[in-house]
Design a protein around this motif. Structure first.
Motif, PDB file in Angstrom:
ATOM      1  N   THR A  25       0.944  -1.490  -0.007  1.00  0.00           N
ATOM      2  CA  THR A  25      -0.138  -0.777  -0.280  1.00  0.00           C
ATOM      3  C   THR A  25       0.589   1.383  -0.218  1.00  0.00           C
ATOM      4  O   THR A  25       1.556   0.611   0.826  1.00  0.00           O
ATOM      5  N   GLY A  26       0.522   2.497  -0.301  1.00  0.00           N
ATOM      6  CA  GLY A  26       1.457   3.498  -1.562  1.00  0.00           C
ATOM      7  C   GLY A  26       0.508   4.230  -1.545  1.00  0.00           C
ATOM      8  O   GLY A  26      -0.184   4.531  -2.390  1.00  0.00           O
ATOM      9  N   CYS A  27       1.211   5.483  -1.866  1.00  0.00           N
ATOM     10  CA  CYS A  27       0.815   7.037  -2.824  1.00  0.00           C
ATOM     11  C   CYS A  27       1.018   6.811  -4.282  1.00  0.00           C
ATOM     12  O   CYS A  27       3.010   6.608  -4.200  1.00  0.00           O
ATOM     13  N   THR A  37       6.123   6.861  -9.518  1.00  0.00           N
ATOM     14  CA  THR A  37       6.364   6.008  -8.206  1.00  0.00           C
ATOM     15  C   THR A  37       4.973   5.446  -7.707  1.00  0.00           C
ATOM     16  O   THR A  37       4.192   6.367  -7.371  1.00  0.00           O
ATOM     17  N   PHE A  38       5.790   4.832  -6.321  1.00  0.00           N
ATOM     18  CA  PHE A  38       4.699   3.894  -5.881  1.00  0.00           C
ATOM     19  C   PHE A  38       5.340   4.898  -4.396  1.00  0.00           C
ATOM     20  O   PHE A  38       6.359   3.919  -3.594  1.00  0.00           O
ATOM     21  N   CYS A  39       5.098   4.919  -3.471  1.00  0.00           N
ATOM     22  CA  CYS A  39       6.311   5.767  -2.341  1.00  0.00           C
ATOM     23  C   CYS A  39       5.360   4.914  -1.048  1.00  0.00           C
ATOM     24  O   CYS A  39       3.804   5.141  -0.856  1.00  0.00           O
ATOM     25  N   GLU A  40       5.683   3.913  -0.667  1.00  0.00           N
ATOM     26  CA  GLU A  40       5.170   3.096   0.678  1.00  0.00           C
ATOM     27  C   GLU A  40       6.446   3.683   1.622  1.00  0.00           C
ATOM     28  O   GLU A  40       7.437   4.538   1.409  1.00  0.00           O
ATOM     29  N   PRO A  41       6.220   3.483   3.265  1.00  0.00           N
ATOM     30  CA  PRO A  41       6.018   4.377   4.413  1.00  0.00           C
ATOM     31  C   PRO A  41       8.004   4.112   4.321  1.00  0.00           C
ATOM     32  O   PRO A  41       8.848   4.890   4.937  1.00  0.00           O
ATOM     33  N   GLU A  51      -1.932  -3.725 -15.215  1.00  0.00           N
ATOM     34  CA  GLU A  51      -2.399  -3.205 -14.937  1.00  0.00           C
ATOM     35  C   GLU A  51      -2.354  -1.827 -14.433  1.00  0.00           C
ATOM     36  O   GLU A  51      -3.405  -0.619 -13.962  1.00  0.00           O
ATOM     37  N   VAL A  52      -1.843  -1.275 -14.487  1.00  0.00           N
ATOM     38  CA  VAL A  52      -0.578  -0.091 -13.359  1.00  0.00           C
ATOM     39  C   VAL A  52      -1.099   1.343 -14.431  1.00  0.00           C
ATOM     40  O   VAL A  52      -0.917   0.647 -16.231  1.00  0.00           O
ATOM     41  N   SER A  53      -2.070   2.317 -14.538  1.00  0.00           N
ATOM     42  CA  SER A  53      -2.338   3.067 -15.822  1.00  0.00           C
ATOM     43  C   SER A  53      -2.210   4.193 -14.569  1.00  0.00           C
ATOM     44  O   SER A  53      -1.450   4.751 -14.082  1.00  0.00           O
ATOM     45  N   ALA A  54      -2.353   5.471 -15.789  1.00  0.00           N
ATOM     46  CA  ALA A  54      -2.241   6.573 -15.274  1.00  0.00           C
ATOM     47  C   ALA A  54      -3.353   6.939 -14.400  1.00  0.00           C
ATOM     48  O   ALA A  54      -3.107   7.735 -13.316  1.00  0.00           O
ATOM     49  N   LYS A  55      -4.163   6.783 -14.250  1.00  0.00           N
ATOM     50  CA  LYS A  55      -5.714   6.859 -13.460  1.00  0.00           C
ATOM     51  C   LYS A  55      -4.756   6.664 -11.880  1.00  0.00           C
ATOM     52  O   LYS A  55      -6.055   7.590 -11.120  1.00  0.00           O
ATOM     53  N   LEU A  56      -4.149   6.053 -11.588  1.00  0.00           N
ATOM     54  CA  LEU A  56      -3.908   5.634  -9.941  1.00  0.00           C
ATOM     55  C   LEU A  56      -2.622   7.024  -9.555  1.00  0.00           C
ATOM     56  O   LEU A  56      -2.911   6.846  -8.202  1.00  0.00           O
ATOM     57  N   SER A  57      -2.636   7.522 -10.023  1.00  0.00           N
ATOM     58  CA  SER A  57      -1.856   8.680  -9.873  1.00  0.00           C
ATOM     59  C   SER A  57      -2.630   9.233  -9.405  1.00  0.00           C
ATOM     60  O   SER A  57      -3.517  10.255  -9.333  1.00  0.00           O
ATOM     61  N   GLY A  58      -1.805  10.031  -8.081  1.00  0.00           N
ATOM     62  CA  GLY A  58      -2.956  10.331  -7.070  1.00  0.00           C
ATOM     63  C   GLY A  58      -3.052  10.230  -5.908  1.00  0.00           C
ATOM     64  O   GLY A  58      -4.437  10.971  -5.444  1.00  0.00           O
ATOM     65  N   HIS A  59      -3.242   8.821  -6.187  1.00  0.00           N
ATOM     66  CA  HIS A  59      -4.387   8.366  -5.059  1.00  0.00           C
ATOM     67  C   HIS A  59      -3.334   7.618  -4.821  1.00  0.00           C
ATOM     68  O   HIS A  59      -2.245   6.994  -4.289  1.00  0.00           O
ATOM     69  N   THR A  60      -3.875   6.909  -2.994  1.00  0.00           N
ATOM     70  CA  THR A  60      -3.054   5.821  -2.465  1.00  0.00           C
ATOM     71  C   THR A  60      -3.890   4.057  -2.369  1.00  0.00           C
ATOM     72  O   THR A  60      -5.457   3.762  -2.890  1.00  0.00           O
ATOM     73  N   VAL A  61      -2.804   3.586  -3.336  1.00  0.00           N
ATOM     74  CA  VAL A  61      -3.336   2.451  -3.688  1.00  0.00           C
ATOM     75  C   VAL A  61      -3.044   1.205  -2.935  1.00  0.00           C
ATOM     76  O   VAL A  61      -2.353   0.800  -2.241  1.00  0.00           O
ATOM     77  N   LYS A  82      -1.935  -7.451  -9.562  1.00  0.00           N
ATOM     78  CA  LYS A  82      -3.952  -7.459  -9.202  1.00  0.00           C
ATOM     79  C   LYS A  82      -3.779  -5.422  -8.493  1.00  0.00           C
ATOM     80  O   LYS A  82      -2.803  -6.024  -7.641  1.00  0.00           O
ATOM     81  N   ILE A  83      -4.604  -5.329  -9.089  1.00  0.00           N
ATOM     82  CA  ILE A  83      -4.722  -3.713  -8.017  1.00  0.00           C
ATOM     83  C   ILE A  83      -6.244  -4.275  -7.292  1.00  0.00           C
ATOM     84  O   ILE A  83      -7.672  -4.470  -7.350  1.00  0.00           O
ATOM     85  N   VAL A  84      -5.913  -3.956  -5.758  1.00  0.00           N
ATOM     86  CA  VAL A  84      -6.694  -4.592  -4.583  1.00  0.00           C
ATOM     87  C   VAL A  84      -7.717  -3.576  -4.416  1.00  0.00           C
ATOM     88  O   VAL A  84      -8.595  -4.023  -4.443  1.00  0.00           O
ATOM     89  N   SER A  85      -7.105  -2.592  -3.787  1.00  0.00           N
ATOM     90  CA  SER A  85      -8.240  -1.393  -3.941  1.00  0.00           C
ATOM     91  C   SER A  85      -7.170   0.503  -5.230  1.00  0.00           C
ATOM     92  O   SER A  85      -6.346   0.553  -4.537  1.00  0.00           O
ATOM     93  N   LEU A  86      -8.245   1.005  -4.875  1.00  0.00           N
ATOM     94  CA  LEU A  86      -7.667   2.359  -4.992  1.00  0.00           C
ATOM     95  C   LEU A  86      -8.563   3.376  -4.389  1.00  0.00           C
ATOM     96  O   LEU A  86      -9.758   3.786  -4.150  1.00  0.00           O
ATOM     97  N   GLY A  87      -8.015   4.249  -3.210  1.00  0.00           N
ATOM     98  CA  GLY A  87      -8.462   5.071  -2.238  1.00  0.00           C
ATOM     99  C   GLY A  87      -7.860   6.510  -2.057  1.00  0.00           C
ATOM    100  O   GLY A  87      -8.444   6.811  -3.147  1.00  0.00           O
TER     101      GLY A  87
END
Length: 124
Positions: A25-27, A37-41, A51-61, A82-87
Motif C-alpha cells: 500500500t502506498g501513494c 512512483t510508488f511511495c510506501e512508508p 494493470e498500472v495506468s496514469a489513473k492511479l496517480s494521486g491516489h493511495t493504492v 492485481k489492483i486490490v483497491s484505489l483509495g
C-alpha cells in the motif's frame, strides 16, 4: 555429476520461489519523466505491470505484486499483478534513486562536480 546438476537446478528454481506476490500500500505519483512512483512508508519504487495506468496517480493504492530490488542503476520496482483497491487522494512524493554520498578519499573530490562555490576545476 548428478549432484552438480541437482545443485544447478536448485540454484535456478529457489530464487523464483522466493519472489511470491505480496500486498503493498502506498501513494502513487507521476514523476517528471512520466513514470509512476510508488511511495510506501519505507521504500520508493517504480510501479510497473499490466494493470498500472496514469489513473492511479494521486491516489493511495493497494496492489498485489512482486518486488524487484534495485540493481545496476535501476530503481526498485513493484511489478503489479492485481489492483486490490484505489483509495483517497494523496500527494506524497519520493525519490527513486538514493542520494549517493561523495565519500572521503575516493575519486570524487570536493569541487570535482563543478558546483562547489569558489572551487575551480583543474585544467587538463
Amino acid at each position: 555429476m548428478r549432484i552438480i546438476l541437482g545443485l544447478a537446478v536448485l540454484a535456478v528454481v529457489v530464487p523464483g520461489l522466493a519472489q511470491s506476490a505480496a500486498t503493498h500500500t502506498g501513494c502513487v505519483m507521476t514523476d517528471i519523466d512520466g513514470h509512476l512512483t510508488f511511495c510506501e512508508p519505507n521504500h520508493c519504487s517504480l510501479l510497473t505491470g499490466e494493470e498500472v495506468s496514469a489513473k492511479l496517480s494521486g491516489h493511495t493504492v493497494t496492489v498485489e505484486g512482486t518486488v524487484e530490488d534495485a540493481r545496476d542503476g535501476q530503481p526498485r520496482r513493484v511489478v503489479v499483478t492485481k489492483i486490490v483497491s484505489l483509495g483517497a487522494s494523496c500527494n506524497q512524493s519520493c525519490a527513486l534513486y538514493p542520494v549517493h554520498p561523495r565519500g572521503i578519499g575516493g575519486k570524487d573530490k570536493p569541487g570535482s562536480e563543478g558546483g562547489t562555490p569558489g572551487a575551480v576545476k583543474p585544467q587538463p
